[in-house]
Write an enzyme that holds these catalytic residues in place. Sequence first.
Site, PDB file in Angstrom:
ATOM      1  N   GLU A  33       0.819  -1.219   0.000  1.00  0.00           N
ATOM      2  CA  GLU A  33       0.000   0.000   0.000  1.00  0.00           C
ATOM      3  C   GLU A  33       0.852   1.269   0.000  1.00  0.00           C
ATOM      4  O   GLU A  33       1.998   1.260   0.467  1.00  0.00           O
ATOM      5  CB  GLU A  33      -0.906  -0.005   1.239  1.00  0.00           C
ATOM      6  CG  GLU A  33      -2.021  -1.028   1.120  1.00  0.00           C
ATOM      7  CD  GLU A  33      -2.781  -1.253   2.419  1.00  0.00           C
ATOM      8  OE1 GLU A  33      -4.005  -1.373   2.360  1.00  0.00           O
ATOM      9  OE2 GLU A  33      -2.146  -1.316   3.483  1.00  0.00           O
ATOM     10  N   CYS A  86      -0.191   5.897  10.213  1.00  0.00           N
ATOM     11  CA  CYS A  86       1.051   5.196  10.574  1.00  0.00           C
ATOM     12  C   CYS A  86       0.696   3.950  11.389  1.00  0.00           C
ATOM     13  O   CYS A  86      -0.055   4.044  12.357  1.00  0.00           O
ATOM     14  CB  CYS A  86       1.932   6.077  11.450  1.00  0.00           C
ATOM     15  SG  CYS A  86       2.694   7.412  10.568  1.00  0.00           S
TER      16      CYS A  86
END
Length: 354
Positions: A93, A338
């Site tokens: 990704e 994150c």
Amino acid sequence: MNILFKNCTAEEIKEKFSAFGTEISSRLAMRIQGYIFKNDSFPSNLTETAPSLLSKINENAIYPNLTLLSKETSQTDMFAKYLFRGSDPEVFESVRIPVPTGKYPGYIICVSSQAGCSLGCAFCATGKLGFKRNLETWEIVDQVLKIKMDSDKPIKGIVFMGMGEPLLNVDNVLKAINIFTEPCGMAISSKAITVSTSGIPDGIRKFINYGKNCRLILSLTSAIPEKRKLVMPIEKIHPIQEILPLLKEYSLKRNERMTLAWTLISGFNTGENDALTLKNISEALPIKLDLIDVNDSSSRFSPPDDDERNQFIDYIRKHCDIPVSRRYSGGKDISASCGMLAGGTTDKGSEPKK
Ligand code: SF4
């Protein structure tokens, strides 16, 4: 001969053709690369270039493309997550981060360097996948190229904070940076490229000796070795004490503070003793601290609330004379923040120790 254009700088393309007995000028190599990184296709004609030469070059060019499997856009902050497949079934990704401020808005692209990751940080969904493989240079380059073609504003910077530990794939990462920064291609400033590592000594050495002015960030999260081991198993193999001299070398060479990233986990690394232990590092090395709230898809770890976070910042100010900032990590609603990239799967890892 077969030459993979997205794996090479213009000069490397010229050299490869020359090695196979076809001389092309540096200018032509740069024009072709310029065309590719503007259009994401190989030129079928170029002014001032003999069609026979271009057709010969074309015959020997390999031009692979990532397959875009899905794209999701956050409804809250317009972060966008792209799921790609490369040269085999493994997926990875990338995240497009909007930079709306200033006169020239644009995007920063967070790229993956590996499919999966071997390092198993407890707060990271990628770590639960295990290691699949290193991405090839063209697979790193094409993440940015595909997203650039899908974007209404220019790409301002690149961060290697997606899936994988970039410095365990350091050769391909540095080659990709060579391509990103080529003036004839994407022309991204090396100062606008950041590589985040958990602490791989050989990779840091290569990074220090690399000629470009890119930025390195070390993910620390705890300066207490026993505690760091619980959430970042890399500490067992390469303790932070082994990494510190390298960070010092990097910091001296660039004449700037080393950025240390600290993933804030409520009740785990936000106490006074955590700040006190960081003092030892801040005395050995000029640092600044980047605080990021943990984003744990499985809810095993929680971020601190404002009071806990502010108290930790006060502890840092009390014990360490260092700049502290908070990093916004957006795209939570699409699992793009994150620590949330899981290659299209759902993070359902085992219960970590605290
Ligand atoms: S935080 Fe980075 S190094 Fe750690 S498991 Fe996730 S991808 Fe790997």
